[in-house]
Design a protein around this motif. Structure first.
Motif, PDB file in Angstrom:
ATOM      1  N   ASP A  80      -8.464   8.826  -7.359  1.00 26.63           N
ATOM      2  CA  ASP A  80      -9.256  10.203  -8.115  1.00 26.63           C
ATOM      3  C   ASP A  80      -7.742  11.230  -8.469  1.00 26.63           C
ATOM      4  OD1 ASP A  80     -10.908   7.998  -8.729  1.00 26.63           O
ATOM      5  OD2 ASP A  80     -12.336  10.695  -8.384  1.00 26.63           O
ATOM      6  N   GLY A  81      -7.111  11.699 -10.126  1.00 30.11           N
ATOM      7  CA  GLY A  81      -6.882  12.479 -10.946  1.00 30.11           C
ATOM      8  C   GLY A  81      -5.125  12.926  -9.614  1.00 30.11           C
ATOM      9  N   ALA A  82      -4.811  11.266  -9.048  1.00 31.80           N
ATOM     10  CA  ALA A  82      -2.834  11.237  -8.852  1.00 31.80           C
ATOM     11  C   ALA A  82      -2.304  10.946  -9.822  1.00 31.80           C
ATOM     12  CB  ALA A  82      -3.103   9.703  -7.953  1.00 31.80           C
ATOM     13  N   PHE A  83      -1.029  11.522  -9.744  1.00 28.90           N
ATOM     14  CA  PHE A  83       0.343  10.949 -10.599  1.00 28.90           C
ATOM     15  C   PHE A  83       1.395  10.739 -10.415  1.00 28.90           C
ATOM     16  CE2 PHE A  83       3.906  12.379 -12.496  1.00 28.90           C
ATOM     17  CZ  PHE A  83       3.525  12.638 -13.901  1.00 28.90           C
ATOM     18  N   ILE A  84       1.506   8.962 -10.949  1.00 26.59           N
ATOM     19  CA  ILE A  84       3.039   8.431 -10.446  1.00 26.59           C
ATOM     20  C   ILE A  84       4.214   8.673 -10.602  1.00 26.59           C
ATOM     21  CG2 ILE A  84       3.418   5.872  -9.969  1.00 26.59           C
ATOM     22  CD1 ILE A  84       0.897   5.832  -9.383  1.00 26.59           C
ATOM     23  N   GLY A  85       5.070   9.084 -11.509  1.00 29.41           N
ATOM     24  CA  GLY A  85       6.414   9.635 -12.117  1.00 29.41           C
ATOM     25  C   GLY A  85       6.706   7.967 -12.356  1.00 29.41           C
ATOM     26  N   ALA A  86       7.975   8.678 -13.239  1.00 35.65           N
ATOM     27  CA  ALA A  86       8.664   7.564 -14.320  1.00 35.65           C
ATOM     28  C   ALA A  86       9.365   6.811 -13.127  1.00 35.65           C
ATOM     29  CB  ALA A  86       9.260   8.181 -15.671  1.00 35.65           C
ATOM     30  N   ASP A  87       9.779   5.579 -13.014  1.00 33.30           N
ATOM     31  CA  ASP A  87      10.372   4.596 -12.357  1.00 33.30           C
ATOM     32  C   ASP A  87      10.331   4.311 -11.049  1.00 33.30           C
ATOM     33  OD1 ASP A  87      12.165   3.846 -14.890  1.00 33.30           O
ATOM     34  OD2 ASP A  87      13.120   5.543 -14.882  1.00 33.30           O
ATOM     35  N   THR A  88       8.612   4.419 -10.944  1.00 32.64           N
ATOM     36  CA  THR A  88       8.509   5.431  -9.385  1.00 32.64           C
ATOM     37  C   THR A  88       8.527   3.501  -9.369  1.00 32.64           C
ATOM     38  OG1 THR A  88       8.062   7.083  -8.652  1.00 32.64           O
ATOM     39  CG2 THR A  88       7.005   5.804  -7.143  1.00 32.64           C
ATOM     40  N   LEU A  89       7.947   3.195  -7.855  1.00 30.52           N
ATOM     41  CA  LEU A  89       8.101   1.719  -7.249  1.00 30.52           C
ATOM     42  C   LEU A  89       6.998   1.990  -6.300  1.00 30.52           C
ATOM     43  CD1 LEU A  89       7.796  -1.157  -6.659  1.00 30.52           C
ATOM     44  CD2 LEU A  89       9.797  -0.603  -5.494  1.00 30.52           C
TER      45      LEU A  89
END
Length: 212
Positions: A80-89
């Motif tokens: 819950d509530g995690a953020f995955i940034g742009a262009d991340t693998l």
């Protein structure tokens, strides 16, 4: 879901795209919580092996690759509530990849789970961080195409404790265990375990002092 529908959803811009993906992607994913937001041009490889908790955000251009995983447990588990940034693998296989609650993974990071990778809750990764054994790491990050292992593995587990901060372009190699509250400086290469509340910098990373 037909391929053309998935391609349209992946491309669809604006609020319409966010809403359509929010409604329809749960049909693809192994689990999808409430309030999940998935940006444009996000690649979901073997989505049945991916679990997203409540209020997870996956930014534009990210790639979540569950490999050839099959079984009762999902290969990629984002809490819950995690953020995955742009262009991340985020790539699992054959190990599992677990992202803890409230963690923030910056843009263009690369995490490859040859063995299991566990990122503790409320950890912070700055941009371009690399976790795991990643051949030709700079090219892999830019091109989103590292050589992801397949089949059985004896790679040791990587554990990054709760509340850790990894600086810009830092790298953590296979088998490393980092304790709670550790700060790793920018461009550092972590090849050995770090105890709780250490501050480490350099290539290879060495402890400069301990946090209070």
């Amino acid at each position: 879901m037909p391929t053309w529908v998935y391609r349209f959803l992946r491309w669809c811009p604006g609020i319409l795209g966010l809403l359509l993906r929010q409604r329809l992607y749960p049909c693809l994913l192994g689990h999808c919580g409430r309030g999940v937001l998935i940006g444009r041009h996000v690649d979901l490889i073997n989505p049945g092996g991916i679990s997203l908790g409540d209020k997870v955000i996956v930014n534009d251009g990210a790639r979540l690759d569950a490999g050839s995983h099959s079984g009762p447990d999902t290969a990629i588990d984002v809490a819950d509530g995690a953020f995955i940034g742009a262009d991340t693998l985020l790539a699992a296989g054959p190990g599992r990849l677990i992202v803890g609650e409230g963690s923030n993974i910056g843009s263009r990071c690369t995490i490859v789970a040859a063995g299991d990778v566990v990122l503790g809750h409320h950890s912070l990764l700055a941009g371009y961080c690399m976790i795991g054994d990643i051949p030709e790491a700079p090219a892999a990050t830019a091109g989103h195409d590292p050589q992801i292992p397949t089949g059985p593995t004896d790679k040791p587990t990587i554990i990054i404790g709760p509340g850790c901060w990894l600086g810009l372009r830092s790298q953590v190699t296979a088998g490393v265990r980092i304790g709670q509250g550790v700060i790793v400086g920018a461009h550092a290469l972590v090849t050995e375990p770090l105890p709780e509340f250490a501050i480490a910098v350099g290539r290879p990373a060495t402890i400069k002092r301990m946090r209070p």
